[in-house]
Design a protein around this motif. Structure first.
Motif, mmCIF file in Angstrom:
data_model
loop_
_atom_site.group_PDB
_atom_site.id
_atom_site.type_symbol
_atom_site.label_atom_id
_atom_site.label_comp_id
_atom_site.label_asym_id
_atom_site.label_seq_id
_atom_site.Cartn_x
_atom_site.Cartn_y
_atom_site.Cartn_z
ATOM 1 N N ARG A 1 0.832 -1.212 0.000
ATOM 2 C CA ARG A 1 0.000 0.000 0.000
ATOM 3 C C ARG A 1 0.862 1.256 0.000
ATOM 4 N NH1 ARG A 1 -2.916 -1.419 3.953
ATOM 5 N NH2 ARG A 1 -4.684 -2.107 2.701
ATOM 6 N N HIS A 2 1.982 1.196 0.708
ATOM 7 C CA HIS A 2 2.863 2.360 0.813
ATOM 8 C C HIS A 2 4.060 2.274 -0.137
ATOM 9 C CE1 HIS A 2 0.766 4.226 4.191
ATOM 10 N NE2 HIS A 2 0.544 3.013 4.628
ATOM 11 N N ARG A 3 3.932 1.407 -1.129
ATOM 12 C CA ARG A 3 4.937 1.261 -2.183
ATOM 13 C C ARG A 3 6.324 0.946 -1.607
ATOM 14 N NH1 ARG A 3 1.167 4.877 -4.237
ATOM 15 N NH2 ARG A 3 0.494 4.444 -6.379
ATOM 16 N N LEU A 4 6.323 0.036 -0.646
ATOM 17 C CA LEU A 4 7.563 -0.473 -0.064
ATOM 18 C C LEU A 4 7.710 -1.946 -0.430
ATOM 19 C CD1 LEU A 4 7.149 1.099 3.496
ATOM 20 C CD2 LEU A 4 8.764 1.846 1.738
ATOM 21 N N LYS A 5 8.913 -2.439 -0.410
ATOM 22 C CA LYS A 5 9.144 -3.844 -0.743
ATOM 23 C C LYS A 5 8.550 -4.755 0.333
ATOM 24 C CE LYS A 5 13.366 -3.440 -3.497
ATOM 25 N NZ LYS A 5 14.785 -3.891 -3.622
ATOM 26 N N THR A 6 7.867 -5.796 -0.118
ATOM 27 C CA THR A 6 7.348 -6.795 0.804
ATOM 28 C C THR A 6 8.495 -7.647 1.333
ATOM 29 O OG1 THR A 6 6.988 -8.453 -0.914
ATOM 30 C CG2 THR A 6 5.182 -6.893 -0.477
ATOM 31 N N LEU A 7 8.203 -8.469 2.317
ATOM 32 C CA LEU A 7 9.253 -9.355 2.836
ATOM 33 C C LEU A 7 9.784 -10.302 1.759
ATOM 34 C CD1 LEU A 7 7.861 -10.161 6.393
ATOM 35 C CD2 LEU A 7 9.816 -8.719 5.825
ATOM 36 N N PRO A 8 8.928 -10.989 0.976
ATOM 37 C CA PRO A 8 9.467 -11.825 -0.098
ATOM 38 C C PRO A 8 10.303 -11.045 -1.112
ATOM 39 C CG PRO A 8 7.205 -12.440 0.359
ATOM 40 C CD PRO A 8 7.470 -11.176 1.130
ATOM 41 N N ASP A 9 9.906 -9.799 -1.396
ATOM 42 C CA ASP A 9 10.684 -8.973 -2.325
ATOM 43 C C ASP A 9 12.074 -8.685 -1.753
ATOM 44 O OD1 ASP A 9 8.647 -8.828 -4.171
ATOM 45 O OD2 ASP A 9 7.843 -6.942 -3.396
ATOM 46 N N ARG A 10 12.131 -8.408 -0.461
ATOM 47 C CA ARG A 10 13.416 -8.093 0.177
ATOM 48 C C ARG A 10 14.313 -9.323 0.256
ATOM 49 N NH1 ARG A 10 12.579 -3.234 3.694
ATOM 50 N NH2 ARG A 10 10.529 -2.494 3.099
ATOM 51 N N LEU A 11 13.690 -10.484 0.442
ATOM 52 C CA LEU A 11 14.455 -11.715 0.649
ATOM 53 C C LEU A 11 14.718 -12.471 -0.650
ATOM 54 C CD1 LEU A 11 12.419 -12.934 3.747
ATOM 55 C CD2 LEU A 11 14.739 -12.003 3.803
ATOM 56 N N CYS A 12 13.983 -12.101 -1.707
ATOM 57 C CA CYS A 12 14.018 -12.869 -2.968
ATOM 58 C C CYS A 12 13.656 -14.328 -2.718
ATOM 59 C CB CYS A 12 15.388 -12.767 -3.646
ATOM 60 S SG CYS A 12 15.852 -11.074 -4.078
ATOM 61 N N SER A 13 12.792 -14.544 -1.742
ATOM 62 C CA SER A 13 12.333 -15.887 -1.381
ATOM 63 C C SER A 13 11.179 -15.741 -0.407
ATOM 64 C CB SER A 13 13.464 -16.691 -0.734
ATOM 65 O OG SER A 13 13.819 -16.138 0.513
ATOM 66 N N ASP A 14 10.602 -16.874 -0.018
ATOM 67 C CA ASP A 14 9.559 -16.834 0.997
ATOM 68 C C ASP A 14 10.133 -16.377 2.325
ATOM 69 O OD1 ASP A 14 7.750 -17.828 -0.844
ATOM 70 O OD2 ASP A 14 8.034 -19.913 -0.220
ATOM 71 N N ALA A 15 9.262 -15.794 3.155
ATOM 72 C CA ALA A 15 9.659 -15.411 4.509
ATOM 73 C C ALA A 15 9.662 -16.659 5.384
ATOM 74 C CB ALA A 15 8.696 -14.367 5.060
ATOM 75 N N ARG A 16 10.839 -17.100 5.766
ATOM 76 C CA ARG A 16 10.991 -18.311 6.573
ATOM 77 C C ARG A 16 12.363 -18.314 7.220
ATOM 78 N NH1 ARG A 16 10.006 -23.250 2.933
ATOM 79 N NH2 ARG A 16 10.906 -24.383 4.677
ATOM 80 N N PRO A 17 12.512 -18.951 8.368
ATOM 81 C CA PRO A 17 11.559 -19.812 9.067
ATOM 82 C C PRO A 17 10.628 -19.013 9.979
ATOM 83 C CG PRO A 17 13.667 -19.864 10.200
ATOM 84 C CD PRO A 17 13.874 -19.005 8.977
ATOM 85 N N VAL A 18 9.367 -19.483 10.034
ATOM 86 C CA VAL A 18 8.360 -18.914 10.914
ATOM 87 C C VAL A 18 7.924 -19.995 11.892
ATOM 88 C CG1 VAL A 18 6.009 -17.975 11.022
ATOM 89 C CG2 VAL A 18 7.561 -17.264 9.187
ATOM 90 N N ILE A 19 7.674 -19.607 13.131
ATOM 91 C CA ILE A 19 7.147 -20.532 14.130
ATOM 92 C C ILE A 19 5.859 -19.938 14.679
ATOM 93 C CG2 ILE A 19 7.560 -21.758 16.298
ATOM 94 C CD1 ILE A 19 10.548 -21.498 15.785
ATOM 95 N N ASP A 20 4.790 -20.714 14.626
ATOM 96 C CA ASP A 20 3.465 -20.239 15.015
ATOM 97 C C ASP A 20 2.907 -21.147 16.114
ATOM 98 O OD1 ASP A 20 0.772 -19.548 15.204
ATOM 99 O OD2 ASP A 20 0.556 -19.186 13.049
ATOM 100 N N PRO A 21 2.886 -20.671 17.361
ATOM 101 C CA PRO A 21 2.379 -21.512 18.453
ATOM 102 C C PRO A 21 0.938 -21.971 18.254
ATOM 103 C CG PRO A 21 3.619 -19.666 19.345
ATOM 104 C CD PRO A 21 3.462 -19.412 17.874
ATOM 105 N N LEU A 22 0.111 -21.181 17.572
ATOM 106 C CA LEU A 22 -1.258 -21.611 17.312
ATOM 107 C C LEU A 22 -1.268 -22.857 16.436
ATOM 108 C CD1 LEU A 22 -4.334 -21.327 17.304
ATOM 109 C CD2 LEU A 22 -4.098 -19.665 15.433
ATOM 110 N N VAL A 23 -0.497 -22.843 15.370
ATOM 111 C CA VAL A 23 -0.434 -23.989 14.461
ATOM 112 C C VAL A 23 0.131 -25.208 15.185
ATOM 113 C CG1 VAL A 23 0.636 -24.878 12.353
ATOM 114 C CG2 VAL A 23 -0.271 -22.550 12.402
#
Length: 239
Positions: free
Chosen positions: A112-134
């Motif tokens: 929305r603010h014309r900034l790079k998303t996390l995947p754009d910055r990383l040139c890959s998926d955002a990982r590793p993620v840990i989600d206690p709910l999952v």
């Protein structure tokens, strides 16, 4: 040596609502937990739109307060994304409760603010993620009851000094709940971060399929739960 030895970077947001495509971030917190202790960084943001009374009643930030004291969103979002991208590049797992909500909403805000998303910055998926709910859903599938953060704090006997629905307090609670989950299901600590990430992705997909099947049986309308975790492809144009 296990990922549980740290460092871990917790992430949480409080928002104007629950739609990841249209709602805005009002507060955010990043909490790094490592051998030296727990380190908190937080943001109050002027979202540029009115904060609904229902949302303000949850997190305590009114439209007037955000306008007077909040940071410009583009400036704050860039700082948040920079810190998260740095963690991901360094292999530091990002811990978030219901991670798909916070990460998808953050990427929508960045676009929305014309900034790079996390995947754009990383040139890959955002990982590793840990989600206690999952993880809690996957490891204790037969337990009845709600699974909001406050419910898991009660079940795992996590007591925080502040008020939940404040971003920094929620992050600390999330990290503490994760520690209790791993204590109860110690095999999780033996997984490497890539395997743990994929385990959660598969577990979330299985849960979403079951949940959506139940919704269909009940005749409930609406899109149901997304099968994708922790992020998804962008939807539409946000500016």
């Amino acid at each position: 040596m296990s990922w549980t030895d740290g460092p871990l970077l917790g992430f949480d947001t409080e928002t104007t609502g629950v739609d990841v495509d249209t709602d805005r971030i009002v507060t955010a917190a990043l909490v790094r937990r490592d051998a030296s202790g727990t380190h908190v960084r937080s943001w109050l943001i002027n979202p540029g739109v009115a904060i609904p009374e229902a949302a303000a009643a949850i997190h305590g930030v009114s439209t007037a307060h955000a306008r007077e004291h909040g940071r410009p969103p583009r400036e704050a979002l860039e700082e948040i994304a920079t810190d998260l991208a740095e963690a991901f590049r360094g292999g530091v797992p990002v811990v978030a409760y219901n991670a798909a909500f916070d990460l998808c909403l953050l990427d929508a805000e960045l676009r929305r603010h014309r900034l790079k998303t996390l995947p754009d910055r990383l040139c890959s998926d955002a990982r590793p993620v840990i989600d206690p709910l999952v993880l809690d859903r996957a490891e204790d599938q037969l337990r009845r009851g709600k699974r909001k953060l406050v419910d898991l704090c009660g079940f795992y006997q996590v007591v925080e000094s502040g008020t939940l629905h404040t971003a920094d307090v929620d992050v600390v609670a999330t990290l503490d709940v994760l520690e209790r989950i791993v204590g109860r299901f110690p095999h999780l600590a033996t997984l490497d971060l890539d395997t743990l990430h994929e385990y959660q992705s598969t577990a979330h997909q299985a849960w979403a399929e079951g949940f959506n099947a139940w919704r269909a049986e009940q005749g409930l309308d609406g899109p149901g739960a997304s099968h994708v975790w922790p992020t998804r492809e962008p939807v539409g144009t946000l500016w």
